[in-house]
Design an enzyme around this catalytic site. Structure first.
Site, mmCIF file in Angstrom:
data_model
loop_
_atom_site.group_PDB
_atom_site.id
_atom_site.type_symbol
_atom_site.label_atom_id
_atom_site.label_comp_id
_atom_site.label_asym_id
_atom_site.label_seq_id
_atom_site.Cartn_x
_atom_site.Cartn_y
_atom_site.Cartn_z
ATOM 1 N N PRO A 1 15.796 8.339 -91.959
ATOM 2 C CA PRO A 1 16.150 9.610 -91.347
ATOM 3 C C PRO A 1 17.632 9.757 -91.007
ATOM 4 O O PRO A 1 18.258 8.828 -90.512
ATOM 5 C CB PRO A 1 15.305 9.624 -90.064
ATOM 6 C CG PRO A 1 14.902 8.216 -89.826
ATOM 7 C CD PRO A 1 14.826 7.575 -91.174
ATOM 8 N N ASN A 2 18.126 10.934 -91.326
ATOM 9 C CA ASN A 2 19.487 11.386 -91.024
ATOM 10 C C ASN A 2 20.570 10.757 -91.905
ATOM 11 O O ASN A 2 21.722 11.174 -91.848
ATOM 12 C CB ASN A 2 19.831 11.185 -89.533
ATOM 13 C CG ASN A 2 18.902 11.973 -88.649
ATOM 14 O OD1 ASN A 2 18.745 13.177 -88.843
ATOM 15 N ND2 ASN A 2 18.264 11.321 -87.690
ATOM 16 N N ALA B 1 16.668 5.069 -87.623
ATOM 17 C CA ALA B 1 16.055 4.878 -86.306
ATOM 18 C C ALA B 1 14.629 4.324 -86.391
ATOM 19 O O ALA B 1 14.147 3.708 -85.426
ATOM 20 C CB ALA B 1 16.060 6.202 -85.541
ATOM 21 N N GLU C 1 17.018 -5.895 -95.019
ATOM 22 C CA GLU C 1 17.269 -4.830 -94.031
ATOM 23 C C GLU C 1 18.783 -4.641 -93.898
ATOM 24 O O GLU C 1 19.527 -5.614 -93.754
ATOM 25 C CB GLU C 1 16.678 -5.264 -92.683
ATOM 26 C CG GLU C 1 16.963 -4.282 -91.556
ATOM 27 C CD GLU C 1 16.464 -4.797 -90.203
ATOM 28 O OE1 GLU C 1 15.611 -5.724 -90.162
ATOM 29 O OE2 GLU C 1 16.949 -4.279 -89.177
ATOM 30 N N ARG D 1 25.694 -2.202 -80.148
ATOM 31 C CA ARG D 1 25.451 -0.828 -79.703
ATOM 32 C C ARG D 1 24.399 -0.807 -78.579
ATOM 33 O O ARG D 1 24.169 -1.829 -77.934
ATOM 34 C CB ARG D 1 25.033 0.027 -80.915
ATOM 35 C CG ARG D 1 26.125 0.051 -82.006
ATOM 36 C CD ARG D 1 25.751 0.947 -83.173
ATOM 37 N NE ARG D 1 25.625 2.339 -82.751
ATOM 38 C CZ ARG D 1 25.080 3.296 -83.501
ATOM 39 N NH1 ARG D 1 24.635 2.994 -84.716
ATOM 40 N NH2 ARG D 1 24.979 4.531 -83.059
HETATM 41 O O1 CA2 Z 1 23.774 1.565 -88.677
HETATM 42 C C1 CA2 Z 1 22.825 2.002 -89.353
HETATM 43 O O2 CA2 Z 1 22.829 1.998 -90.575
HETATM 44 C C2 CA2 Z 1 21.619 2.609 -88.632
HETATM 45 O O3 CA2 Z 1 20.450 2.263 -89.369
HETATM 46 C C3 CA2 Z 1 21.838 4.104 -88.637
HETATM 47 C C4 CA2 Z 1 20.768 4.872 -87.860
HETATM 48 C C5 CA2 Z 1 20.593 4.279 -86.469
HETATM 49 O O4 CA2 Z 1 19.521 4.937 -85.792
HETATM 50 C C6 CA2 Z 1 20.318 2.785 -86.511
HETATM 51 O O5 CA2 Z 1 20.220 2.310 -85.187
HETATM 52 C C7 CA2 Z 1 21.442 2.077 -87.221
HETATM 53 C C8 CA2 Z 1 21.158 6.337 -87.699
HETATM 54 C C9 CA2 Z 1 21.470 7.038 -88.980
HETATM 55 C C10 CA2 Z 1 21.985 8.384 -88.620
HETATM 56 O O6 CA2 Z 1 22.900 8.798 -89.610
HETATM 57 C C11 CA2 Z 1 23.753 9.773 -89.296
HETATM 58 C C12 CA2 Z 1 24.638 10.119 -90.280
HETATM 59 C C13 CA2 Z 1 25.561 11.102 -90.022
HETATM 60 C C14 CA2 Z 1 25.591 11.742 -88.807
HETATM 61 C C15 CA2 Z 1 24.684 11.379 -87.828
HETATM 62 C C16 CA2 Z 1 23.762 10.408 -88.089
#
Ligand code: CA2
Length: 168
Positions: free
Chosen positions: A33-34, A99, A120, A129
């Site tokens: 997601p995202n 997430a 992973e 974090r």
């Molecule tokens: O650091 C990573 O790759 C994460 O998997 C990214 C996730 C986060 O919830 C994990 O704890 C760590 C979040 C991805 C969100 O991606 C975004 C991209 C652009 C703008 C906002 C969020």
């Protein structure tokens, strides 16, 4: 099992007898997601590259060594399906579950049930974090974890998977 032409193999693709071996014919890169918003928001945390940039870089890095497939979804059920499909097919998996890393028993079960060899991956160093990012349901079922190297985390995961022994 020899999947690839000998001349395309790296030194690490030789088995005990010196025969070429590749652990995977295919590696599936699964993003959660995202991550479709990469490069468009929050470049300070996740970098300036888009998911399409990451895909292009990884394809260039893989060269002809292995077939790469990319999947992204914001839905947990879709991600479970991608993991099952790849794992049951014997493909390697690079998984940034976003997430869902910190919440999804279902994804961990899918990795285990499909006997997928999965790395992973995280762009950010999740351990530097918020504390809710320190726990991962996926780490116990992963071959290994790579976090904190930005888009290069994916490159490191690719090399790690390709260096695994051929279990076929
Ligand atoms: O650091 C990573 O790759 C994460 O998997 C990214 C996730 C986060 O919830 C994990 O704890 C760590 C979040 C991805 C969100 O991606 C975004 C991209 C652009 C703008 C906002 C969020």
């Amino acid at each position: 099992m020899c999947i690839r032409d000998r001349s395309m193999c790296l030194a690490s693709c030789e088995d005990f007898w010196g025969k070429p071996s590749m652990p995977f014919a295919r590696i599936v890169v699964i993003n959660g997601p995202n991550l479709n918003l990469l490069g468009l928001r929050e470049p300070g945390i996740y970098g300036a590259k888009t998911l399409a940039d990451i895909e292009a870089d990884l394809r260039a890095r893989a060269g002809g060594r292995v077939e790469l497939q990319f999947r992204q979804s914001n839905s947990e059920g879709d991600l479970v399906g991608f993991v099952q499909e790849a794992g049951l097919d014997g493909a390697g998996i690079i998984l940034n579950a976003g997430a869902y890393t910190h919440t999804s028993v279902a994804l961990a079960d899918a990795v285990k049930a499909s006997r997928a060899r999965m790395v992973e991956v995280h762009l950010s160093n999740v351990h530097a974090r918020e504390s809710f990012r320190h726990h991962s349901y996926l780490s116990p079922v992963a071959v290994g974890v790579i976090a904190g190297f930005g888009d290069r985390s994916y490159h490191l995961a690719l090399e790690a998977l390709l260096a695994l022994p051929d279990e076929s």
